[in-house]
Enzyme design. Structure first.
Site, short mmCIF file in Angstrom:
data_model
loop_
_atom_site.label_atom_id
_atom_site.label_comp_id
_atom_site.label_asym_id
_atom_site.label_seq_id
_atom_site.Cartn_x
_atom_site.Cartn_y
_atom_site.Cartn_z
N ASP A 92 0.86 -1.18 0.00
CA ASP A 92 0.00 0.00 0.00
C ASP A 92 0.90 1.24 0.00
OD1 ASP A 92 -2.26 1.53 0.10
OD2 ASP A 92 -2.84 0.99 2.13
N GLU A 135 2.75 4.62 -4.32
CA GLU A 135 2.70 5.44 -5.55
C GLU A 135 4.03 6.13 -5.88
OE1 GLU A 135 -0.91 4.13 -4.39
OE2 GLU A 135 0.29 5.48 -3.15
N ASP A 139 -8.71 3.89 -2.65
CA ASP A 139 -9.57 4.41 -1.59
C ASP A 139 -10.87 4.96 -2.15
OD1 ASP A 139 -7.50 3.72 0.05
OD2 ASP A 139 -6.78 5.76 0.36
#
Length: 819
Positions: free
Chosen positions: A416, A419, A492
């Site tokens: 997670d 990015e 999300d």
């Protein structure tokens, strides 16, 4: 023209910038035509994306011969003369023709742009890129761009990830599509901004052809799309009023840095495009079977007792599940590969409890805070430089049981915040001038960062098992080729109806970009779903590749039994349907692994000539056999479902009723389920019952659902292996069966004779849909055995034949004869 050289594998020549006289090399390769432009003598090396193309990438080279080289025109022809490349020297332009019809042209609008590297000026902040609005401080602006014209195409798909519709929109009056991996909490619906992942693959489709453009560049990229009609004169019409109007779509790619490295995928079918893209970037990894079950996740389950209570709740309410997930709060001070010593005093004991239940645990892995420093950021976060092979090796070693204290072989990992997410700065990500391995700036490789972490995680889990066990790694950030290492989810999302609705085109787009193993957080990550929305999301998720319920720490608890008995019952049934469907799903994933076929696919892929399917995004095909229509509107009493194909037959998947009409039908719905239809001409393998988890179902018998088409025929497949190891690959321990119904005989035969897997499982039940006449008697016969009469029931109203208690071995040849 005097720089043209021709070899067996490629054509090379130079193109010259007329103003500054800088020369660039251009290379054309293969029949997946690769066009590569780089500076002939750059000030320093320009970044070329590594590790995405598979090492044995051997896309078919077609030798090109030179059929013309005069008058500023170069014509290259394939051996079979189907394809021609027409290169014009000045102004530079390339046309790609198939049987003298122009399919695609490059630089036809003259938008080729290549910012050449320059020595730094005295004021290093003077530079500004022409195509991008930011300052560059090293060797000057380095953006590249090129336009492509798609002739006859006005339906475009791909370039995930955006919270957008399935069909790509015209951007001439608005923002371009942006490919730039970002953590955007609660991202907006219908926005072209880049979110968590990027795959620079664009697919164009028209009734007789599908084409693709793969722009291999990992820096920030913009894609501009403009569709218009052009008039083509007919043989008998000179005036424009009688000319034929055809669509033309211009696509302009612009990247902040790197080189131009583009692959033109010529199809001609969508399935050809998927195979061609897989030849370049790899196919979907074959997941372990447990990962296709239901996953229960929350940020965060508090402690060992909480985990134990949630696990017991699934058993108490008779709801199957395979994996419970832990978020960042399980760690010691948010340090990965650690446990909070108060909340998780004995993590091995917790895992052994779950192992006895035949279930798994997932822990999170994302950004490193006060960990090992490769790239330091202003927010005092420290990131591993996963672009460095030595760092990836070190990271992979952290999964070893002796290193990761408290871990066992049922503990897996998800990536997670990769990015990468940085909670400071304009876009909450790593600054572009951060320096990576080999002295590359972050701007060059930003979209690759999550790809590399998923690669390292998968390698770590494989290494942990000494190369025996298949990994399962979920990642939020992804790039082309991420399918080789595991699954992705859409990030999300929010607990609102609009996010359930938009999740379908988002997942279809990701699937078409090669990543079949994808899903959206069931219920929405942010906020509190009303019970009806949660039920509808479970029903949708049960028929999508990755099936996980997940919620934010600020959301109310939402285990499936917390919304009243009626809703619990409906959710239970949806999850059970998923488990019964696993043999079909697992077979689809084998097809994705070997043939690059998307598990979840838009209708137009199965019905490429049917214009009415091209923009459909509220329903989809699961494989070639099931059509699924999730209900995404509050208090819906009916939905409009398109059943395509005038010669197709469709059956209600649960009631077995043959649908009398095709086209768009108004289908009544209740809260109990969503519309699912089986396509005539298919055989779907199912389990006869759901178990507590996938491992509980190993020896559960099979059911075959045989849906007849207009010719009273049907075919289907079943793939089977041990569900967890690499033995299917290394030792040929797999079973691949084909089921064929023809002339009233259902036969089971071997699809791949090299498979050596054996099982005691049997086909216990066969249900025939659309059998027009009641049989006189039915017999079954295994290979080398005696023919036995089968007891049957036949419903004259629904034309359904039901055979029970068959006990036909899955790993043997057999026949069922209907007379």
């Amino acid at each position: 023209m005097d720089t043209v050289t021709l070899s067996d594998e490629n054509v090379k020549f130079q193109i010259i910038h007329e103003e500054n006289k800088v020369r660039s090399h251009l290379v054309i390769e293969g029949n997946i035509f690769r066009l590569k432009i780089n500076e002939a003598a750059p000030l320093r090396a320009r970044y070329e994306v590594p590790d995405v193309l598979i090492k044995d990438c051997c896309f078919s080279f077609v030798r090109l011969s030179m059929s013309q080289k005069e008058g500023g025109v170069l014509v290259l022809t394939s051996v079979n003369e189907d394809y021609k490349l027409r290169v014009t020297a000045n102004p530079f332009q390339i046309e790609l023709q198939f049987k003298d019809e122009t399919v695609l042209s490059m630089n036809s609008n003259g938008l080729l742009y290549f910012e050449h590297l320059q020595p730094p000026p005295s004021d290093r902040y003077k530079w500004n890129s022409v195509l991008f609005c930011f300052n560059v401080v090293t060797t000057g602006p380095s953006s590249v761009g090129m336009d492509f014209s798609l002739h006859g195409f006005d339906h475009l798909y791909g370039i995930p990830q955006h919270t957008e519709s399935l069909l790509l929109k015209n951007t001439s009056d608005g923002d371009a599509y942006r490919l730039y991996n970002l953590d955007i909490f609660g991202h907006k619906i219908h926005d072209k901004i880049g979110i968590y992942g990027s795959v620079p693959l664009l697919i164009a489709h028209k009734p007789d052809r599908t084409s693709g453009i793969f722009w291999l560049n990992s820096s920030e990229t913009l894609v501009d799309i403009n569709t218009r009609a052009v008039h083509i004169p007919t043989e008998s019409a000179a005036d424009i009023s009688k000319q034929r109007a055809v669509p033309l779509t211009d696509v302009r790619w612009m990247s902040e840095s790197g080189i131009i490295d583009v692959f033109l995928l010529m199809g001609p079918t969508a399935f050809d495009i998927f195979k061609q893209f897989a030849q370049l970037t790899g196919t979907q990894a074959l997941p372990p079977l447990f990962s296709l079950g239901y996953h229960q996740c929350r940020w965060n389950y508090e402690d060992e007792q909480d985990v134990k209570a949630v696990d017991a709740g699934f058993d108490e309410h008779d709801i199957p599940y395979d994996v419970i997930w832990l978020d960042i709060e399980h760690t010691d001070g948010k340090r990965y590969f650690t446990w909070d010593k108060k909340k998780f005093q004995n993590p091995k004991r917790m895992q052994e409890l779950l192992r006895k239940k035949k279930r798994k645990v997932y822990n999170i892995s994302g950004r490193k805070k006060v960990f090992i420093c490769s790239v330091k950021l202003p927010s005092s976060s420290y990131y591993l430089d996963f672009t460095n092979p030595e760092v990836r090796k070190w990271y992979a070693d952290q999964f070893a049981f002796k290193t990761y204290k408290g871990s066992t072989n049922i503990l897996f990992v998800w990536n997670d915040m990769n990015e990468p997410s940085v909670f400071k700065g304009a876009e909450l990500t790593m600054q572009k001038d951060a320096v990576h391995y080999n002295n590359w700036e972050h701007r060059e490789l930003h979209n690759l960062y999550g790809f590399y972490q998923q690669m390292a995680t998968a390698e770590g889990l494989i290494k942990r098992s000494s190369g025996k066990e298949r990994p399962f790694v979920l990642t939020r950030s992804f790039f082309a080729g991420s399918q080789k290492y595991g699954a992705v989810w859409t990030g999300d999302n929010t607990a609102e109806w609009g996010y359930l609705k938009i999740s379908i085109p988002m997942l279809l787009t990701i699937s078409m970009a090669g990543i079949s193993f994808c899903g959206a957080d069931v219920g929405g990550f942010i906020g509190d779903p009303e019970p009806e929305l949660l039920v509808r999301w479970y029903q949708a998720g049960a028929y999508q590749p990755f099936f996980r319920g997940h919620s934010n720490m600020k959301s109310k608890r939402r285990e499936p039994w917390l919304f009243g008995e009626k809703n619990t019952q409906i959710i239970r049934e949806a999850i059970r349907e998923r488990y019964v469907l696993l043999p079909y799903l697992y077979t689809l994933f084998y097809r994705a692994h070997t043939e690059a076929e998307p598990v979840m696919r838009p209708l137009w892929i199965e019905f490429p000539e049917k214009l009415e399917t091209f923009g459909v995004e509220d329903e989809y095909m699961l494989g070639n056999a099931l059509l699924v229509y999730p209900v995404t509107d509050k208090e819906a009493k009916a939905v409009s479902v398109l059943l395509p194909g005038s010669k197709e037959v469709w059956y209600d998947f649960r009631k077995f009723k043959r649908m009398e009409d095709q086209g768009t039908l108004k289908i009544p719905v209740t809260l109990e389920n969503i519309p699912v239809f089986q396509r005539g001409g298919t055989v779907i393998p199912l389990k006869t019952a759901a178990g507590k988890s996938t491992e509980w179902m190993t020896n559960t018998s099979y059911e075959l659902r045989v849906a007849l088409n207009t010719e009273a025929c049907a075919v289907g497949e079943l793939y089977l292996d041990d569900g967890h190891s690499f033995q299917y690959l290394n030792k040929k321990q797999f079973l691949y069966r084909k089921f064929t119904f023809h002339k009233n005989i259902l036969s089971s035969s071997c699809t791949d004779e090299s498979g050596q897997y054996r099982t005691t499982c049997v086909v216990e039940r066969v249900i025939f849909l659309g059998l027009g006449q009641q049989p006189t008697f039915v017999t079954a016969c295994s290979k080398g055995g005696k023919e036995k009469e089968v007891v049957f029931t036949y419903d004259t109203k629904t034309a359904v034949l039901n055979l029970e208690n068959l006990a036909l071995r899955v790993d043997s040849d057999w026949e069922i004869c209907i007379k």
